[in-house]
Scaffold this motif. Structure first.
Motif, PDB file in Angstrom:
ATOM      1  N   ASN A  59     -25.687 -10.548  -9.450  1.00  6.83           N
ATOM      2  CA  ASN A  59     -26.657 -10.325  -8.497  1.00  6.83           C
ATOM      3  C   ASN A  59     -26.928 -11.374  -7.629  1.00  6.83           C
ATOM      4  O   ASN A  59     -27.505 -11.403  -6.587  1.00  6.83           O
ATOM      5  CB  ASN A  59     -28.213 -10.038  -9.255  1.00  6.83           C
ATOM      6  N   ASN A 102     -29.704  -4.288  -8.384  1.00  3.92           N
ATOM      7  CA  ASN A 102     -31.186  -4.540  -8.660  1.00  3.92           C
ATOM      8  C   ASN A 102     -32.074  -4.983  -7.212  1.00  3.92           C
ATOM      9  O   ASN A 102     -33.179  -4.786  -7.086  1.00  3.92           O
ATOM     10  CB  ASN A 102     -31.041  -6.150  -9.319  1.00  3.92           C
ATOM     11  N   ASN A 106     -35.323  -2.874  -6.256  1.00  3.34           N
ATOM     12  CA  ASN A 106     -36.542  -3.796  -5.872  1.00  3.34           C
ATOM     13  C   ASN A 106     -36.799  -3.314  -4.325  1.00  3.34           C
ATOM     14  O   ASN A 106     -38.022  -3.033  -4.107  1.00  3.34           O
ATOM     15  CB  ASN A 106     -36.229  -5.083  -5.919  1.00  3.34           C
TER      16      ASN A 106
END
Length: 230
Positions: A59, A102, A106
């Motif tokens: 990430n 991710n 989000n």
DNA sequence: AACAGCGTCAACCGCACTCAT
DNA sequence: TATGAGTGCGGTTGACGCTGT
């Protein structure tokens, strides 16, 4: 609530990554390559689990990770992909260079979820009455091989470019997959606010997964994933 | 200035899956 | 075939910053 918050503040802080830890992990991956995450802590002394290391690398530390706000093009693509796929974040992120699942997740939860909450739900238009009939239909055989992809007026140039890339994948799909069920499936997706069926602008895996899920062909979807993307 | 409420995002957790044995 | 390790994925949590009162 705030009472709760104050109590929680006394608990240990979340284990945020420090710059020196990032450096150690980065050096490890550059030396040993990705994978073998379980051995990272042993070899580097990092007080992190394999999963944590993997996540941090994937990430934030990987090369070509794009940080910062999403462009309009990216936002548009996320919305469209989410309409088709739902919360398949890794799949959506795979179509956004430099973005991670991710981050997409989000971004969706914080920015787009509200925006799109009023949008109509996906519906499936099936030429056949049900899945059982899907397998019996012989009218449409390998239609995808004949699909032409004219410029979609609903898509911006960047999104259109990505869509064209997706269609490249579709070619390999046609070449590699020989599935009689897929070949006879004539389903098409349309959205309440979509004047055109979106299916012709999605990649083979997306199509495959979508067909698989909606037709209850989970196993075929999985086989397809392996075949097209080894 | 102090506090409450909310939004954002990094990190964690648990489950599912893949693959080697 | 069964099993366990490693990995991937999606949902959730928690810290922190910003804004309004």
């Amino acid at each position: 609530m705030m009472e709760n918050k104050r109590v929680k503040k006394q608990l240990p802080k979340k284990n945020l990554w420090k710059p020196e830890e990032d450096l150690i992990l980065k050096n490890y991956v550059e030396t040993h390559g990705e994978g073998n995450w379980q051995t990272v802590s042993k070899l580097t002394g990092l007080k992190r689990g394999g999963k944590s290391c993997r996540l941090r690398w994937k990430n934030y530390l990987r090369p070509n990770i794009k940080r910062g706000g999403m462009s309009q093009e990216e936002e548009d693509l996320i919305i469209r992909m989410h309409k088709l796929l739902g919360n398949r974040w890794s799949l959506i992120a795979g179509r956004l260079p430099g973005r991670t699942d991710n981050e997409v997740k989000n971004y969706w939860n914080t920015h787009l979820n509200k925006k799109t909450s009023a949008v109509g739900k996906r519906k499936r238009v099936n030429n056949n009455s049900d899945h059982q009939n899907d397998t019996k239909s012989t009218e449409t055989t390998n239609k995808t091989s004949e699909i032409q992809d004219p410029p979609n007026p609903m898509l911006s140039s960047e999104t259109q470019k990505i869509s064209n890339d997706l269609m490249d994948d579709t070619k390999s799909f046609n070449y590699k997959i020989e599935n009689p069920i897929m070949a006879t499936n004539s389903s098409t997706f349309v959205f309440d606010d979509e004047p055109l069926p979106i299916i012709t602008y999605m990649d083979s895996f997306v199509c495959f997964e979508a067909f698989g899920h909606t037709a209850g062909l989970e196993n075929h979807a999985k086989i397809g994933r392996q075949s097209v993307f080894p």
